[in-house]
Structures are given as structure tokens and as C-alpha cells.
Design a protein around this motif. Sequence first.
Motif, PDB file in Angstrom:
ATOM      1  N   UNK A 218     -13.858 -25.922 -43.441  1.00 52.37           N
ATOM      2  CA  UNK A 218     -13.432 -26.831 -42.372  1.00 52.37           C
ATOM      3  C   UNK A 218     -11.972 -27.254 -42.574  1.00 52.37           C
ATOM      4  N   UNK A 219     -11.238 -27.349 -41.483  1.00 54.59           N
ATOM      5  CA  UNK A 219      -9.824 -27.726 -41.562  1.00 54.59           C
ATOM      6  C   UNK A 219      -9.606 -29.241 -41.656  1.00 54.59           C
TER       7      UNK A 219
ATOM      8  N   UNK B  21     -17.282 -34.511 -44.911  1.00 54.68           N
ATOM      9  CA  UNK B  21     -18.216 -33.578 -44.274  1.00 54.68           C
ATOM     10  C   UNK B  21     -17.437 -32.678 -43.322  1.00 54.68           C
ATOM     11  N   UNK B  22     -17.995 -31.502 -43.015  1.00 52.77           N
ATOM     12  CA  UNK B  22     -17.341 -30.620 -42.052  1.00 52.77           C
ATOM     13  C   UNK B  22     -17.299 -31.327 -40.708  1.00 52.77           C
ATOM     14  N   UNK B  23     -16.159 -31.186 -39.984  1.00 54.35           N
ATOM     15  CA  UNK B  23     -15.988 -31.971 -38.755  1.00 54.35           C
ATOM     16  C   UNK B  23     -16.837 -31.441 -37.599  1.00 54.35           C
ATOM     17  N   UNK B  24     -17.121 -30.126 -37.626  1.00 57.29           N
ATOM     18  CA  UNK B  24     -17.924 -29.546 -36.549  1.00 57.29           C
ATOM     19  C   UNK B  24     -17.117 -29.241 -35.306  1.00 57.29           C
TER      20      UNK B  24
ATOM     21  N   UNK C 250     -14.752 -24.609 -37.902  1.00 54.84           N
ATOM     22  CA  UNK C 250     -16.147 -24.991 -37.669  1.00 54.84           C
ATOM     23  C   UNK C 250     -16.726 -24.269 -36.458  1.00 54.84           C
ATOM     24  N   UNK C 251     -15.869 -24.086 -35.442  1.00 46.94           N
ATOM     25  CA  UNK C 251     -16.333 -23.388 -34.237  1.00 46.94           C
ATOM     26  C   UNK C 251     -16.693 -21.941 -34.559  1.00 46.94           C
TER      27      UNK C 251
ATOM     28  N   UNK D 139      -7.924 -17.571 -41.922  1.00 49.17           N
ATOM     29  CA  UNK D 139      -7.689 -18.906 -41.393  1.00 49.17           C
ATOM     30  C   UNK D 139      -6.847 -19.751 -42.352  1.00 49.17           C
ATOM     31  N   UNK D 140      -6.317 -19.099 -43.364  1.00 51.54           N
ATOM     32  CA  UNK D 140      -5.389 -19.777 -44.261  1.00 51.54           C
ATOM     33  C   UNK D 140      -6.002 -20.727 -45.272  1.00 51.54           C
ATOM     34  N   UNK D 141      -7.298 -20.766 -45.357  1.00 50.01           N
ATOM     35  CA  UNK D 141      -7.935 -21.678 -46.319  1.00 50.01           C
ATOM     36  C   UNK D 141      -8.711 -20.911 -47.375  1.00 50.01           C
ATOM     37  N   UNK D 142      -9.935 -21.325 -47.575  1.00 51.24           N
ATOM     38  CA  UNK D 142     -10.825 -20.700 -48.549  1.00 51.24           C
ATOM     39  C   UNK D 142     -11.360 -19.345 -48.083  1.00 51.24           C
TER      40      UNK D 142
END
Length: 337
Positions: free
Chosen positions: A61-62, A68-71, A76-77, A117-120
Motif C-alpha cells: 500500500x502507498x 493498515x492498507x488504505x484500500x 490497493x486497487x 509500483x516503486x515499492x516492495x
Amino acid sequence: MDVASRYHALKTEIYPWFEPQWLRIKQLFATEKLPHALMVNGAKGIGKLHFASSVAQLVLCHKNANGAACGECRSCQLFSSSGHPDLYHLAPEEGVEQIKVDQVRDLSSFMQSTAQQGGYRVVILDPAEAMNLSAANALLKTLEEPGKNSLLLLLSNQLGQVMPTIKSRCQRVDCPIPERDLAVHWLQQKLSIEAGVASQLLKVVHGAPLLALTFKERGEQELRAEFFVGLKSILQGKTTAIALAPQYAKKDIKLLLSWLYSLLVDVAKLQVAGEGSSIANADMAKMLAALAKRSQAKKVYALADKVQWQRSALLAHQNPNKQLLLEDLLIDWKKLI
Ligand SMILES: [Zn+2]
């Protein structure tokens, strides 16, 4: 490899009995102490995959609002629609028991690539014991040098069957069988059933709530009842092992053997602790009590060992003639009395 099986939406859910583990992961993540590899281990059917998916969504999640994940963010989408490109779900291919070495090699190249997505980049490998020796060896390098911002979530139903070299490179997340009251309550609400019924259902599946759900939904309850009637008929001389085996050779043999094993454990319990001891198959109490009286303990143990050995052989991916295997076990079952 088939991309569709790699990227797909995964269900996320933290069951009430996963709260302690969830809290621990969130704390580790919030303090940037999340290790590169986790071994999420516990019995089959308690919700480990849904837990692991929740962890995956959390780290991908960004926004991470309030731990928590924002959803809502792009990540998340993706996660809940087509599947996230930086999440790799690795499981045995359809109809196969093993995770093959080629699958692990694909996974390794995924881990070496840059996160889209530039993260994990996250891997869920389920289950770890499905890797054969060469697959496990192929994973070692990735476990040793996973690269920055990567997380490997290895799931295991049978930690004892995972190679020690793999285990030692992962931080363990032990997931015990849910506390009975919690599981009964959850199951009651899920299936709209009485507490007593939920409790009995849980006993049959050794306390794993999600197994209790599939047990209901897939008609396994009926199969179990039918199989047990067959076992009883063999003891009563109404049918024979040879006649019964073909009927069940096409069914889920691992499931049948787990039920047979469970019955034998109950018989052994009754022999040691006497009537009134807590047995898993309370609905078969009469047959089990009779068996406990009339059979020799050493024969019961010998058969239980044999069933267990066959189960391990099946899990170790050997492919026996199911009908012969069943015949053999059912002949020994008849010989118990
Ligand atoms: Zn998000």
C-alpha cells in the motif's frame, strides 16, 4: 509460466485468532524491522493465506493509513482487482503436488527485477513443503540475497517437512490452532448453526475453522458419513475391503486417510483413557467403543502407523495405486477385530 496464475486478486482477511500475529507484523513494519522472509506456519485451514495476503497488501500500500492498507491507492486497487504486479503468488500448478524448480527460478528473476509500483516486491509461496529438494535449493540464493524492499512470505502446513536450510533463513510466525470458543463463535455466525453443532464440526476438522467451512460447502460431510458407514459394514461383515475400495479410489484419498487415522487415534484414546474420553469423532462413538473393546492396542497402533506412513508418502508426492492402497488398509481394518 502462466501469468494468470501468478497475478490474481487474493482475498485478505485477518481472522480473530490471527490478531496477535497481525499486531506483531504491523509493529515490525511500522518500525522498519520487518525481516525479508517470514515462515507463516500452522495447521491447514486456519486462514494463513488470507493472513499472508493481508500482510502483502499492507506492505504494498502507498498510504498505510493508521497501520493498515488504505484500500484506495493505486496499489490497493491493483491488489483487489487484477492482481498486483509486484506480488507473486507461487503455488503448485493445478493437479500437481509439487512446486517445481522452474517455478522457483521464475520467482528468483521476479525478485531481481525492479518493483513496477516503486515499492516492495512480495512473494507468497504456498506451501513451502511442496518444494522438492532442487526447488528448495534454488530458493536459497533468493533467501540469502533478497534485495532491498522485498518480502518473502513462506507458508507451511507441515513445518517438519520444510528443509532446515530454508527454515533457518526465515523468521517464524507461529499460528496455533484457534482457541476453541473463538472458533466456535466464528463458525456459528458463518454458518448460522448452534454452538453444539459448530463444536462437533470443529472436532472433526481438528479445530481448523476454514476446513470446517469447506467441509460443509464441498459435501465432505456426506462423504465422511458414507465412508464411515462403509467402514462399519466391513467390521460387521456386510461388505469387504475388496468390494469397498473401488468406490473410494477416485475420491480424495488424503482426506479419507486423514479420517481413518483420526478414527484410529480415537480408538487408541478410548483404550488408554476409557469411555468418556474426549474423541474427535463423537458421532461414531458406538462403533469406536466396540472397536476399543474388541481390538488389540498393538494392532490399532500398527494400523495407525501404516495409515500415517501412507499419508506422508502421498504428501511426499509419490503416486501409488489408490485402489490397492485402500484395499490394503481396509483389510487391516477388518483384522482389528
Ligand atoms: Zn493503499
